[in-house]
Design an enzyme around this catalytic site. Structure first.
Site, PDB file in Angstrom:
ATOM      1  N   ARG A 173       0.799  -1.228   0.000  1.00  0.00           N
ATOM      2  CA  ARG A 173       0.000   0.000   0.000  1.00  0.00           C
ATOM      3  C   ARG A 173       0.832   1.279   0.000  1.00  0.00           C
ATOM      4  NH1 ARG A 173      -3.517  -3.634   2.175  1.00  0.00           N
ATOM      5  NH2 ARG A 173      -2.522  -3.486   4.207  1.00  0.00           N
ATOM      6  N   ASP A 220     -14.164 -12.127  11.415  1.00  0.00           N
ATOM      7  CA  ASP A 220     -13.148 -11.458  10.593  1.00  0.00           C
ATOM      8  C   ASP A 220     -13.418  -9.960  10.521  1.00  0.00           C
ATOM      9  OD1 ASP A 220     -10.941 -11.008   8.941  1.00  0.00           O
ATOM     10  OD2 ASP A 220     -12.057 -11.392   7.108  1.00  0.00           O
TER      11      ASP A 220
END
Ligand code: HEC
Length: 698
Positions: free
Chosen positions: A134, A318
């Protein structure tokens, strides 16, 4: 021991002298300067991570003259999700496997390229590497690259020469790095991922920016009490866990959000989900499981715990708080409150007081069924019965993709609105096929403790949009529908504009105040990265790296595949826009869907198909996609000629013939295993062709 002046210490004095010389030019205060739009110095432009630039030459009036000024091809790039940095006339673009390209923004020449050779360094970790990166950090003449294999590397910003390298994870282990490092006060910090590919105990580590020496490390979940706790924060956290959680690692891996706050000298860490996902396995009997799915504030100098706020106690879906954390000084009734804002996977938009972590607001911004709301007295969510799949399979909103993911949001101080891509995609949760007492996550394999990613996700599994959220009214100010569900993060400017790139390749500008669409450009490839803006010689530019990528291009199945960005088929580029820009995009092929291959002579064996599916879900699904439908981040095996031939498949899968291109060697599998995987892939290819054929005959 008597102090002896030694050669190393002399070298150290000289080195320090050199770096003091360099730092005379480097103005660290720029990282906190919202008024200057010249550079884009860190992931979120400035320390606040607002991704707001005051530049306004390109504005709601002039935007009709905005055009492509120039572009650069990035042929090595596979997927691009990164934020570009712009530092004093040089653009730093990060692409797959953490390759950094430095481009002169005036001449458009590539000044240098730094390739950390991730596939060669990764060892077994290669089995987990999407290649996602990123972006990089900048400090005092150095660029900091987090390599996927866990190295943090400093390179000279002018020459691209490596200065130091530190291994932040176990070499060849099941942790990897996709996030951008952040630099502050002479330190660089990085977290890691790996929560679902083995027992994972997440942590963040800060290093000295000049030398690469470790400054401090903070663990995000407690370890085995028998080994002693690192500090009181770990002791406090341990009281919120049950069973032998340390055998499962616990999780919490901070793979994305890290924000430095100069006002309080805090570092905010957005922590990850549980390892494994299923809380019944990792902490039987429940408990909040600190510091999972939290924002943890640490002292930036020492890494000592300051405060935390947990968005999801006892996380089991999650869900994580890895989405960006934005510092905003919010004016409320003539008072300024130093807040942070955060829109994590769980679907609530949070405002906290940065001084002490006190919850100020928590409202739903998308479809949320796991909880009805947040109790403002306790700060805890009010959960819906059945959500914890305690009564068998449940379908809840949001699912593992979250209602907002890592795609960054931006805050405009003029409109007082936050802009971010959201999605309404549910998830099925079910553990009835799992032995909760004996489950143990396996290293380098997908092991979540729930039934997951076993079949394709249909293209219409969810909807998405761009949202402008008003934190004061706790309401949506305006929104627009987006294509598919995987659209890029935003940037906003002093020109009353918001920019966003979309999954279908459109790059769009809206008026920030009312959301009117003002401008669009067809980039002819899926956009997954956020744009940036900078100024050179008094002229404003907007830079956007274009190339499909990120989690749903790997694991999204048809959700990712629907846009037709097949692996490696479309050029990856950096596009730069300016007023009166008149450049043309080089020729680009149109989107194209995968055409599965079939060999009518191939006889399917139902048992082999079933075994092959199990192996595929454990070893291959992370990149080649659920149901063998690849989202574009890796080849679709249904259309792969290599998968048609036993020996060719063995060569790639067992012998590692494509390792340098990111396809790992699976020496733990046998030719019989590959044969069963081949049966599964052939069955999927035939099923797709059959479905296509019946769709045509209808
Ligand atoms: C971490 C990601 C990842 C995982 C996991 C993974 N692959 Fe791959 N695979 C790739 C990438 C990336 C390529 C493309 C390499 C290239 O450019 O040549 C690839 C290429 C391939 C190819 C060649 C396809 C072609 O036509 O060029 C085959 C076959 C293959 N993989 C099979 C498998 C199988 C079977 C598994 C599971 C046992 C697996 N892969 C697991 C990332 C992965």
């Amino acid at each position: 021991m008597r102090y002896q002046p030694s050669l190393p210490s002399l070298a150290f004095v000289l080195l320090t002298a050199v770096s003091i010389g360099a730092s005379a030019e480097f103005n660290a205060a720029e990282l906190d300067n919202e008024q200057s739009g010249k550079n884009w110095l860190t992931h979120g432009r400035t320390h606040s991570e607002q991704r707001y630039s005051p530049l306004n030459e390109i504005n709601a009036e002039s935007i009709s003259k905005l055009g492509l000024a120039w572009s650069v091809e990035l042929p090595d790039a596979r997927q691009i999700v990164s934020t570009t940095l712009a530092v004093d006339g040089i653009l730093y673009v990060t692409t797959s496997f953490s390759i950094v390209t430095a481009i002169d923004a005036r001449t458009h020449d590539v000044l240098w390229k730094y390739d950390p050779q991730v596939p060669a360094h990764a060892g077994e970790t290669l089995k987990l590497l999407w290649g996602t990166s990123r972006g990089v950090a900048y400090w005092n003449g150095k660029i900091y690259v987090a390599a996927g294999d866990g190295r943090l590397i400093a390179v000279d910003a002018k020459s691209g020469k490596e200065i130091w390298s530190a291994q932040t994870t176990e070499p060849g282990g099941h942790f990897y790095v996709t996030g951008a490092p952040r630099a502050f006060n002479g330190k660089v910090i990085i977290g890691n991922g790996g929560t679902e590919t083995g027992p994972a105990r997440g942590y963040v580590t800060a290093y000295d920016a000049e030398t690469g020496e470790q400054a401090w490390r903070f663990y995000l979940v407690p370890g085995n009490p028998a080994d002693g706790f690192e500090d009181n924060a770990q002791r406090m956290a341990a009281a919120t866990w049950n069973g032998e959680w340390w055998k499962h690692g616990g999780g919490g891996n901070a793979w994305n959000a890290i924000t430095y706050d100069p006002d309080f000298n805090h570092i905010y860490i957005g922590t990850g989900n549980g390892s494994p996902w299923n809380q019944k396995i990792r902490s039987p009997g429940g408990g909040d499981n600190l510091f999972l799915c939290s924002i943890v504030a640490l002292d930036a100098d020492t890494g000592k715990y300051r405060w935390h706020y947990q968005t999801v106690p006892g996380e089991t879906w999650d869900f994580n708080s890895s989405m960006d954390i934005v510092s905003v000084d919010l004016e409320v009734n003539d008072r300024v409150i130093k807040t942070l804002m955060h829109a994590p996977k769980n679907g609530f938009f949070y405002i906290l007081n940065r001084a002490n972590g006190k919850l100020l607001s928590a409202e739903k911004f998308a479809k949320v069924t796991w909880a009805s709301g947040v109790d403002m007295k306790t700060g805890r969510p009010i959960e819906t019965a059945g959500s914890r799949y305690e009564d068998g399979e449940v379908l809840i909103w949001p699912g593992p993709a979250g209602a907002h993911n890592w795609q960054p949001m931006s805050w405009n101080p003029n409109t007082q609105l936050m802009y971010f891509p959201y999605h309404d995609v549910p998830g099925y949760y079910n553990d009835t096929a799992i032995n909760l007492t004996t489950f143990q996550a396996k290293r380098h394999e997908l092991s979540t403790g729930v039934s997951y990613a076993e079949d394709d996700s249909p293209a219409d599994s969810g909807t998405s949009g761009l949202m402008a959220w008003n934190p004061l009214t706790q309401q949506v100010a305006w929104k627009h529908d987006n294509p598919g569900i995987w659209n890029a993060g935003t940037m906003t400017t002093g020109g009353d504009l918001v920019f966003q790139g979309l999954a279908d390749g459109q790059f769009i500008a809206y008026r920030a105040s009312d959301g009117e669409k003002l401008w669009e450009f067809d980039a002819k490839h899926g956009i997954a990265a956020p744009p940036i803006t900078y100024e050179i010689d008094g002229r404003q530019f907007i830079a956007l790296p274009v190339g499909w990528g990120g989690g749903l291009s790997m694991m999204g199945g048809s959700i990712g595949a629907q846009h037709g960005w097949q692996y490696g088929r479309h050029p990856r580029r950096l596009l730069v826009f300016a007023l009166d820009g008149a450049a043309n995009l080089p020729p680009t092929p149109p989107p194209m869907m995968v055409e599965p291959l079939d060999d009518p002579a191939f006889v399917l064996d139902a048992e082999k198909v079933a075994t092959g599916k199990t192996l595929f879900v454990r070893h291959c699904v992370m990149c080649h996609g659920p149901g063998a439908v690849a989202g574009g981040g890796a080849p679709d095996l249904r259309g792969s000629p290599i998968m048609m031939h036993r020996e060719a498949a063995d060569g790639v899968i067992l012998e590692g013939q494509r390792m340098s291109r990111g396809m790992a060697k699976f020496s733990n599998l046998t030719t019989t295993d590959v044969e069963t995987i081949q049966h599964y892939v052939r069955e999927r290819a035939r099923a797709t062709l059959g479905a296509n054929a019946s769709a045509i005959s209808k």
